[in-house]
Design an enzyme around this catalytic site. Sequence first.
Site, PDB file in Angstrom:
ATOM      1  N   HIS A 126       0.838  -1.207   0.000  1.00 47.60           N
ATOM      2  CA  HIS A 126       0.000   0.000   0.000  1.00 47.60           C
ATOM      3  C   HIS A 126       0.878   1.263   0.000  1.00 47.60           C
ATOM      4  O   HIS A 126       0.656   2.189  -0.789  1.00 47.60           O
ATOM      5  CB  HIS A 126      -0.925  -0.019   1.223  1.00 47.60           C
ATOM      6  CG  HIS A 126      -1.694   1.241   1.446  1.00 47.60           C
ATOM      7  ND1 HIS A 126      -3.012   1.377   1.057  1.00 47.60           N
ATOM      8  CD2 HIS A 126      -1.325   2.436   1.984  1.00 47.60           C
ATOM      9  CE1 HIS A 126      -3.418   2.603   1.365  1.00 47.60           C
ATOM     10  NE2 HIS A 126      -2.422   3.262   1.932  1.00 47.60           N
ATOM     11  N   GLU A 127       1.870   1.289   0.878  1.00 50.83           N
ATOM     12  CA  GLU A 127       2.744   2.479   0.969  1.00 50.83           C
ATOM     13  C   GLU A 127       3.539   2.674  -0.319  1.00 50.83           C
ATOM     14  O   GLU A 127       3.720   3.800  -0.790  1.00 50.83           O
ATOM     15  CB  GLU A 127       3.678   2.368   2.183  1.00 50.83           C
ATOM     16  CG  GLU A 127       2.970   2.373   3.535  1.00 50.83           C
ATOM     17  CD  GLU A 127       2.052   3.576   3.730  1.00 50.83           C
ATOM     18  OE1 GLU A 127       2.390   4.675   3.249  1.00 50.83           O
ATOM     19  OE2 GLU A 127       0.977   3.416   4.348  1.00 50.83           O
ATOM     20  N   HIS A 130       1.583   4.455  -2.890  1.00 50.49           N
ATOM     21  CA  HIS A 130       1.590   5.928  -2.836  1.00 50.49           C
ATOM     22  C   HIS A 130       2.813   6.496  -3.566  1.00 50.49           C
ATOM     23  O   HIS A 130       2.763   7.593  -4.109  1.00 50.49           O
ATOM     24  CB  HIS A 130       1.595   6.419  -1.382  1.00 50.49           C
ATOM     25  CG  HIS A 130       0.256   6.319  -0.696  1.00 50.49           C
ATOM     26  ND1 HIS A 130      -0.893   6.845  -1.232  1.00 50.49           N
ATOM     27  CD2 HIS A 130      -0.110   5.757   0.488  1.00 50.49           C
ATOM     28  CE1 HIS A 130      -1.913   6.614  -0.406  1.00 50.49           C
ATOM     29  NE2 HIS A 130      -1.464   5.945   0.642  1.00 50.49           N
ATOM     30  N   GLU A 186      -6.223   6.687  -1.371  1.00 48.94           N
ATOM     31  CA  GLU A 186      -6.164   5.509  -0.493  1.00 48.94           C
ATOM     32  C   GLU A 186      -6.709   4.270  -1.215  1.00 48.94           C
ATOM     33  O   GLU A 186      -6.117   3.194  -1.141  1.00 48.94           O
ATOM     34  CB  GLU A 186      -6.946   5.749   0.808  1.00 48.94           C
ATOM     35  CG  GLU A 186      -6.370   6.840   1.699  1.00 48.94           C
ATOM     36  CD  GLU A 186      -4.951   6.569   2.205  1.00 48.94           C
ATOM     37  OE1 GLU A 186      -4.368   5.504   1.917  1.00 48.94           O
ATOM     38  OE2 GLU A 186      -4.411   7.449   2.883  1.00 48.94           O
TER      39      GLU A 186
HETATM   40 ZN   LIG Z   1      -2.373   5.289   2.388  1.00 47.70          ZN
END
Ligand SMILES: [Zn+2]
Length: 254
Positions: A126-127, A130, A186
């Site tokens: 997930h990170e 980004h 997100e």
């Molecule tokens: Zn996030």
Amino acid sequence: MKNITLLFFSVLVFGFSASGQIKINKLFKAGGDLINAFTLTDDAVAEMSRRAVLALDSMNKIDTSAYALRLDSITKDLSVDGLNLNFKVYQRDELNAFACGDGSVRIYSALMDAMTNDELVAIIGHEIGHVARNDAKNSLKNAYLKSAAESAAGSVSKGVAAQLSQSQLMELTHALASAQYSQQQEYAADEFGFEFCVRQGIDPYAMYNALTKLSQLSKKPGAHASALLQAFSTHPDSDKRAEKMKAKADELQH
Ligand SMILES: [Zn+2]
């Protein structure tokens, strides 16, 4: 007549843009050689993020024993095209993690306590999402432009430092470790985390499980505020994130 009109027009435009440029130079003067909105290149942003990670590494206690060994065993086979991944554990009681454009990924020890190995891979994915989608870069860029404008307004006459001031560096570290992203960002990072797990041969429900846990933890009274948990309290629809990831894993199973 036509030429004269053109001449007047040129003087107007050139005159305006010249004085506009001077104003802009003044505005971003304090930023030194990394400067302004137009010349803020990807290289400059990469250099700023590298410095911000170095600053965070020096401000935190980096684990070199049990947490580090566990993280190493979880991450030793992880890879992402174009990123030179490196991992460290910060000994902190916040539930947090972040990734940086140079491939640095930092995990807080409390998050490791709360998550299984597969869930940690999902959060790492997930990170990295980004980073891959430039959310992290844009967050740093905005923080830098904001701090440059503020310090210019406050101290134009102080001269140009060819480096980031301490306060600018602190704003950048905040933008890196505590960035707040939109609900859309997100969702997209969750998708990236899901695909990341599948590519690495990890349980496809890992992203769902990690988000479910984070959502529950964010509702606990006295839960330590962290960027990771704040995403659930600041976005009203955050519980949907886990459900979306469950649907994707279900789909993959059939
Ligand atoms: Zn996030």
